[in-house]
Scaffold this active site. Sequence first.
Site, PDB file in Angstrom:
ATOM      1  N   ASP A 292       8.354  -5.222  17.739  1.00  9.15           N
ATOM      2  CA  ASP A 292       7.155  -4.415  17.427  1.00  9.15           C
ATOM      3  C   ASP A 292       7.386  -3.608  16.163  1.00  9.15           C
ATOM      4  O   ASP A 292       8.200  -2.682  16.153  1.00  9.15           O
ATOM      5  CB  ASP A 292       6.854  -3.469  18.603  1.00  9.15           C
ATOM      6  CG  ASP A 292       6.290  -4.220  19.786  1.00  9.15           C
ATOM      7  OD1 ASP A 292       6.860  -4.124  20.884  1.00  9.15           O
ATOM      8  OD2 ASP A 292       5.283  -4.925  19.597  1.00  9.15           O
TER       9      ASP A 292
ATOM     10  N   HIS B 271       5.608  -8.679  15.716  1.00  7.07           N
ATOM     11  CA  HIS B 271       4.255  -8.180  15.978  1.00  7.07           C
ATOM     12  C   HIS B 271       3.988  -7.067  14.966  1.00  7.07           C
ATOM     13  O   HIS B 271       4.500  -5.948  15.114  1.00  7.07           O
ATOM     14  CB  HIS B 271       4.194  -7.650  17.415  1.00  7.07           C
ATOM     15  CG  HIS B 271       2.879  -7.041  17.790  1.00  7.07           C
ATOM     16  ND1 HIS B 271       2.718  -6.319  18.963  1.00  7.07           N
ATOM     17  CD2 HIS B 271       1.678  -7.024  17.162  1.00  7.07           C
ATOM     18  CE1 HIS B 271       1.469  -5.899  19.040  1.00  7.07           C
ATOM     19  NE2 HIS B 271       0.814  -6.306  17.963  1.00  7.07           N
TER      20      HIS B 271
ATOM     21  N   ASP C 230       0.261  -8.537  25.900  1.00  7.74           N
ATOM     22  CA  ASP C 230       1.224  -7.559  25.395  1.00  7.74           C
ATOM     23  C   ASP C 230       0.842  -6.140  25.815  1.00  7.74           C
ATOM     24  O   ASP C 230      -0.123  -5.575  25.318  1.00  7.74           O
ATOM     25  CB  ASP C 230       1.260  -7.662  23.861  1.00  7.74           C
ATOM     26  CG  ASP C 230       2.367  -6.821  23.264  1.00  7.74           C
ATOM     27  OD1 ASP C 230       2.418  -6.719  22.025  1.00  7.74           O
ATOM     28  OD2 ASP C 230       3.176  -6.256  24.026  1.00  7.74           O
TER      29      ASP C 230
ATOM     30  N   MET D 181       5.872  -1.087  13.537  1.00  9.19           N
ATOM     31  CA  MET D 181       4.791  -0.103  13.440  1.00  9.19           C
ATOM     32  C   MET D 181       4.978   0.730  12.174  1.00  9.19           C
ATOM     33  O   MET D 181       6.095   1.133  11.855  1.00  9.19           O
ATOM     34  CB  MET D 181       4.811   0.803  14.668  1.00  9.19           C
ATOM     35  CG  MET D 181       4.673   0.035  15.977  1.00  9.19           C
ATOM     36  SD  MET D 181       4.691   1.157  17.396  1.00  9.19           S
ATOM     37  CE  MET D 181       4.859  -0.032  18.740  1.00  9.19           C
TER      38      MET D 181
ATOM     39  N   MET E 136      -3.926  -7.474  23.555  1.00  4.20           N
ATOM     40  CA  MET E 136      -3.259  -6.196  23.850  1.00  4.20           C
ATOM     41  C   MET E 136      -3.838  -5.630  25.137  1.00  4.20           C
ATOM     42  O   MET E 136      -5.053  -5.471  25.261  1.00  4.20           O
ATOM     43  CB  MET E 136      -3.478  -5.214  22.696  1.00  4.20           C
ATOM     44  CG  MET E 136      -2.837  -5.585  21.376  1.00  4.20           C
ATOM     45  SD  MET E 136      -1.061  -5.818  21.470  1.00  4.20           S
ATOM     46  CE  MET E 136      -0.525  -4.164  21.978  1.00  4.20           C
TER      47      MET E 136
ATOM     48  N   MET F 170       2.134  -4.296  13.595  1.00  4.61           N
ATOM     49  CA  MET F 170       1.112  -3.282  13.805  1.00  4.61           C
ATOM     50  C   MET F 170       1.115  -2.392  12.552  1.00  4.61           C
ATOM     51  O   MET F 170       1.559  -1.236  12.562  1.00  4.61           O
ATOM     52  CB  MET F 170       1.410  -2.463  15.076  1.00  4.61           C
ATOM     53  CG  MET F 170       1.133  -3.266  16.333  1.00  4.61           C
ATOM     54  SD  MET F 170       1.890  -2.568  17.806  1.00  4.61           S
ATOM     55  CE  MET F 170       3.509  -3.304  17.653  1.00  4.61           C
TER      56      MET F 170
ATOM     57  N   SER G  91      10.294  -6.710  24.816  1.00  5.28           N
ATOM     58  CA  SER G  91       9.870  -5.919  23.655  1.00  5.28           C
ATOM     59  C   SER G  91      11.063  -5.083  23.188  1.00  5.28           C
ATOM     60  O   SER G  91      11.458  -4.110  23.849  1.00  5.28           O
ATOM     61  CB  SER G  91       8.724  -4.997  24.063  1.00  5.28           C
ATOM     62  OG  SER G  91       8.490  -4.036  23.058  1.00  5.28           O
TER      63      SER G  91
ATOM     64  N   HIS H 298      10.460 -10.139  21.154  1.00  3.39           N
ATOM     65  CA  HIS H 298       9.239  -9.581  20.554  1.00  3.39           C
ATOM     66  C   HIS H 298       9.614  -8.310  19.807  1.00  3.39           C
ATOM     67  O   HIS H 298      10.110  -7.343  20.420  1.00  3.39           O
ATOM     68  CB  HIS H 298       8.268  -9.268  21.693  1.00  3.39           C
ATOM     69  CG  HIS H 298       6.942  -8.724  21.294  1.00  3.39           C
ATOM     70  ND1 HIS H 298       5.888  -9.531  20.917  1.00  3.39           N
ATOM     71  CD2 HIS H 298       6.507  -7.445  21.227  1.00  3.39           C
ATOM     72  CE1 HIS H 298       4.836  -8.748  20.661  1.00  3.39           C
ATOM     73  NE2 HIS H 298       5.183  -7.490  20.846  1.00  3.39           N
TER      74      HIS H 298
HETATM   75  C1  DX5 Z   1       2.814  -1.741  22.122  1.00 11.40           C
HETATM   76  C2  DX5 Z   1       3.678  -2.968  21.854  1.00 11.40           C
HETATM   77  C3  DX5 Z   1       4.138  -3.637  23.119  1.00 11.40           C
HETATM   78  C4  DX5 Z   1       4.943  -2.702  24.048  1.00 11.40           C
HETATM   79  C5  DX5 Z   1       5.310  -3.425  25.315  1.00 11.40           C
HETATM   80  O1  DX5 Z   1       2.222  -1.303  20.937  1.00 11.40           O
HETATM   81  O2  DX5 Z   1       2.974  -3.917  21.092  1.00 11.40           O
HETATM   82  O3  DX5 Z   1       4.918  -4.781  22.771  1.00 11.40           O
HETATM   83  O4  DX5 Z   1       6.116  -2.271  23.366  1.00 11.40           O
HETATM   84  O5  DX5 Z   1       5.976  -2.512  26.176  1.00 11.40           O
HETATM   85  P1  DX5 Z   1       5.322  -2.154  27.605  1.00 11.40           P
HETATM   86  O6  DX5 Z   1       5.445  -3.406  28.443  1.00 11.40           O
HETATM   87  O7  DX5 Z   1       6.167  -1.002  28.104  1.00 11.40           O
HETATM   88  O8  DX5 Z   1       3.893  -1.787  27.373  1.00 11.40           O
HETATM   89 ZN    ZN Z   2       3.961  -5.854  20.844  1.00 13.57          ZN
END
Ligand code: DX5
Ligand code: ZN
Length: 220
Positions: A35, A66, A176, A37, A138, A68, A8, A33
């Site tokens: 993320d 991903h 995840d 947000m 998740m 979000m 991530s 991956h």
């Molecule tokens: C959380 C993310 C995950 C997270 C994973 O919202 O979607 O990808 O960053 O990191 P860990 O393994 O530390 O939960």
């Molecule tokens: Zn993620």
Amino acid sequence: MGVLIAPSIICADFSRLGEEVRALDEAGADLFHFDVMDGQFVPNLTLGSQLVEDLRPYTEKPFETHLMVLEPDRHIEPFVLSGSGRITVHVEACRHIVRTLNLIRTFDDVATGVALNPGTPASALDAVLDYADAVTVMTVNPGYAGQHFLEPMLRKIEQVRMMIESRGLKTLVQVDGGLSPDNIGSLVSAGADIVVGGGSSVFANGRDYKGNIARLRGRL
Ligand code: DX5
Ligand code: ZN
């Protein structure tokens, strides 16, 4: 195919992300991956498509975005153009999720991903599973890395796996959140094909990427 490990990227050192991607690639990461947000769907704000585009040349390995974010449709094209091979959206964030997944599929060689928050039952996939190349369960509440793994989600992983198999689909199961050497075995037994690794796994122990990825694989 053995389980794939996807670091991530929000857990990496943002002051030297290119070298970080290269180091994670060499340490054995299978895909990356990202993320994204928006501070609306989840409290945190992270990164945009420019960053993904700038990191694309540092590795040949696949990128997954991903999202979000609320109403993700407007973000799909920029992240596809930045080099993401899979775009994952949340069922909870889409007003018209089948339209969103079909939009992703209008781009050549781009796969669809559907993510479920911990509070969303596997049954929420019922009408969309046929449009999903991957399902992300998740195992933390989205918004931050480094959170504690939610044990009850193991049951949901099994349920999703059974839904996929009962329909004879080839949909991948991604997990995840909160991955660690202590739970990777249970995740794979429950049906995970891909595990996303952050603070308690790939980026732990002073960012010993090679050792951490080897430790994860050693527990399988
Ligand atoms: C959380 C993310 C995950 C997270 C994973 O919202 O979607 O990808 O960053 O990191 P860990 O393994 O530390 O939960
Ligand atoms: Zn993620």
